[in-house]
Design an enzyme around this catalytic site. Sequence first.
Site, PDB file in Angstrom:
ATOM      1  N   CYS A   1      40.068  40.812  55.720  1.00  0.00           N
ATOM      2  CA  CYS A   1      38.639  41.105  55.611  1.00  0.00           C
ATOM      3  C   CYS A   1      37.799  39.987  56.235  1.00  0.00           C
ATOM      4  O   CYS A   1      36.695  40.234  56.731  1.00  0.00           O
ATOM      5  CB  CYS A   1      38.238  41.320  54.161  1.00  0.00           C
ATOM      6  SG  CYS A   1      38.749  39.997  53.043  1.00  0.00           S
TER       7      CYS A   1
ATOM      8  N   HIS B   1      37.510  38.451  48.487  1.00  0.00           N
ATOM      9  CA  HIS B   1      37.213  39.469  49.500  1.00  0.00           C
ATOM     10  C   HIS B   1      35.917  39.138  50.218  1.00  0.00           C
ATOM     11  O   HIS B   1      34.959  38.658  49.615  1.00  0.00           O
ATOM     12  CB  HIS B   1      37.091  40.842  48.822  1.00  0.00           C
ATOM     13  CG  HIS B   1      36.945  41.977  49.781  1.00  0.00           C
ATOM     14  ND1 HIS B   1      37.914  42.328  50.690  1.00  0.00           N
ATOM     15  CD2 HIS B   1      35.919  42.860  49.977  1.00  0.00           C
ATOM     16  CE1 HIS B   1      37.515  43.367  51.398  1.00  0.00           C
ATOM     17  NE2 HIS B   1      36.298  43.701  50.991  1.00  0.00           N
TER      18      HIS B   1
END
Length: 372
Positions: free
Chosen positions: A8, A333
């Site tokens: 990510c 994330h």
Amino acid sequence: MRNLGNSCYLNSCVQVLFNIPDFINKYPTQAQHYFSQTELSAAAHSFNFQMAKLGQGLLSGDYSKESDPNSEYAVHNGISPNLFKLVVGQGHHEFSSKKQQDVHEYLLHLFMHIERNSRGKENPLDSLRFKVEERRQCTESKCVSYTDVSDNYILSLPVPMEHAQNTEEVAKYEKLQRELSDQGKHITKPNVSLVVPDVLDLTSFKGQGRQTGEDEFPPDDRPDAAATPEVVLDEGVISQLMDMGFGMESCKRAVFHTKNTGAESAMNWIMEHMGDADFADPFVPPGAAASAKSLTPFVADENGLQLLMAMGFSKYRLKAFISHMGTSTDVGHYVCHINKDGRWVIYNDEKVAESKNPPKDLAYVYLYESMD
């Protein structure tokens, strides 16, 4: 973009970069050039080829179409940047792994590749480059010295805890930090909410250089010349670098800044700094006596100065930001938000949607664009 497993950070970086006009012009716009000039056998290892392919795919819209259940053809839902990740991470023990990475460190690593593959050519990083002016003044003589630190792409700033908007949460974090540190235990990072302006006015921070009435330090009394020993550069390393096609002055500069640690480290320094404005200038070690020419006071052309000040390069508008969710930058994330035609859009790997209330106060990396 699809998540390849803790990728990510890569996805967020690329999405933001390919919303900068200079990166679009360098890679997607010239994609056919890179495709035609690269042998098929070398395409998988070509940085420019992979950048162009990835950028073209992102801007084409072909990977963001909704699936038609009645269609016999499969719809590509997101790009899998496998080869891009392989090329950028090759030889790097962290970025070649499947571990989560710090997005700031990855950006700098990616910029190194861009510099290396843009030597003597159009360089999209020029749109991000800036200089920092350092001013020193003697408390007794009041003499001053000015130096410019170039080759900056990202301005790292400390988080001012006293200006946090979520004061209660920060206070709890600081209390817990003191308790756990006494026990020798690890503590997670806090979420610090700050007021982040949509328009950033840097007028008061612009470097002005030596002002009227200021006296410069005499050559032998400059702060950076006081206790600087004579620099002896490794001629063998300089010779090796010159054999690779680099100029003598830039080779000297590389060997000096890597402290004679060898050709490999000097070569890496060159790749990272070849875009510097003074890269090929005559190298003068810090503290060395300046030439008579360098001591000549610079007199700015008033008309030119007024023109530059009127160009409006001091005001910037928030274009994008990258946020992190997790206990540290090595886990968790990353997502990014980008302002598209006045609307904030969130990019969460292959999921893209409009963001009604973008969390601008909690981001990690911000991108501002000139309002000129």
